[in-house]
Motif scaffolding. Structure first.
Motif, PDB file in Angstrom:
ATOM      1  N   GLU A 144       0.842  -1.204   0.000  1.00  0.00           N
ATOM      2  CA  GLU A 144       0.000   0.000   0.000  1.00  0.00           C
ATOM      3  C   GLU A 144       0.872   1.246   0.000  1.00  0.00           C
ATOM      4  N   ARG A 197       4.320  -2.061  -5.250  1.00  0.00           N
ATOM      5  CA  ARG A 197       3.260  -3.021  -5.572  1.00  0.00           C
ATOM      6  C   ARG A 197       3.801  -4.446  -5.667  1.00  0.00           C
ATOM      7  N   ASP A 201      -2.782   5.050  -2.938  1.00  0.00           N
ATOM      8  CA  ASP A 201      -4.009   4.392  -2.497  1.00  0.00           C
ATOM      9  C   ASP A 201      -4.903   5.311  -1.676  1.00  0.00           C
ATOM     10  N   ARG A 202      -4.294   6.135  -0.859  1.00  0.00           N
ATOM     11  CA  ARG A 202      -5.058   7.094  -0.066  1.00  0.00           C
ATOM     12  C   ARG A 202      -4.128   8.185   0.426  1.00  0.00           C
TER      13      ARG A 202
END
Length: 252
Positions: free
Chosen positions: A59, A216, A236-237
């Protein structure tokens, strides 16, 4: 070559042999109710309070906050460079609060990689040697450290520059070597502070693409501080720091 030449700075598309894909997203980094307070002339300065965050394997989490909000402090605490005044930091499930200095150093050396805005490569050593040295400090033999260094430099498409010193490399090449150095010990966590901040937009994009594929494919948990909202949107965020707490942000 110049930073803008795509052939040298092109993104990569495969992981090094032996890397592990994050099939089950296990939490690699967790901050639980962390506090960090500094003494100040007008009373204690609370930089972090009740700060909680988790980052899973594979992540990428962007940390976007104004200067002075506590980004560097958060990265230092997460990287076990500073002890929190409260709360807990867990790296690969291991709580750090009760560890002695030597144990904290060993945990950091084994499981955490750092990438900074400036590459901090040793100028008297080649790109290859800059990647080999941290591994030897961690206990690997020279031959094994060299093998792993060549593998990760090849993965990042910088192997043809392995014998060159930092001054002979472009900005994007220097930062790729810095990334290679950070991940050569196969850490669980990667902490990056403005890793593309000193690069032109084209080179920054290529370096970030290489970093993204690396995260990843190898299952790294990456916390990346940046002022670049375009890059943050690709992660991702995104989180920020407000009044010492870590808050989610929607980046469009």
């Amino acid at each position: 070559m110049s930073d803008g030449q795509i052939a040298e700075e092109a993104p990569v598309d495969a992981a090094p042999a032996g890397s592990l894909k994050a099939e089950a997203r296990k939490t690699a980094l967790a901050l639980e109710d962390v506090a960090r307070v500094y003494p100040a002339g007008r009373g204690p300065l609370e930089v972090l309070r009740h700060a909680s965050l988790s980052v899973a394997e594979g992540e990428m989490v962007a940390l976007v906050a104004p200067s002075g909000a506590g980004k560097s402090t958060l990265l230092h605490v997460a990287g076990l460079l500073e002890k929190p005044d409260g709360g807990e930091v867990l790296v690969d499930g291991r709580a750090a609060s009760k560890l002695g200095d030597e144990q904290r150093t060993a945990l950091r050396r084994r499981h955490i990689g750092f990438v900074y805005q400036f590459h901090h490569l040793l100028p008297e050593f080649s790109a290859l040697e800059n990647v080999v040295l941290p591994q030897m400090i961690a206990g690997l033999s020279r031959s094994e450290a060299t093998r792993r260094a060549r593998e990760v430099l090849t993965y990042l498409r910088i192997e043809t520059r392995a014998t060159h010193r930092p001054a002979e490399l472009s900005g994007g090449e220097q930062q790729r070597v810095a990334i290679a150095r950070a991940v050569a010990n196969a850490p669980k966590v990667l902490l990056a502070d403005e890793p593309t901040g000193n690069l032109d937009p084209t080179t920054a994009s290529h370096v970030f693409d290489a970093l993204k594929v690396l995260v990843r494919e190898s299952g790294l948990a990456a916390l990346i501080a940046t002022h670049n909202y375009a890059l943050a949107a690709e992660m991702d965020r995104t989180v920020t720091i407000e009044d010492g707490a870590i808050m989610p942000v929607i980046v469009e």
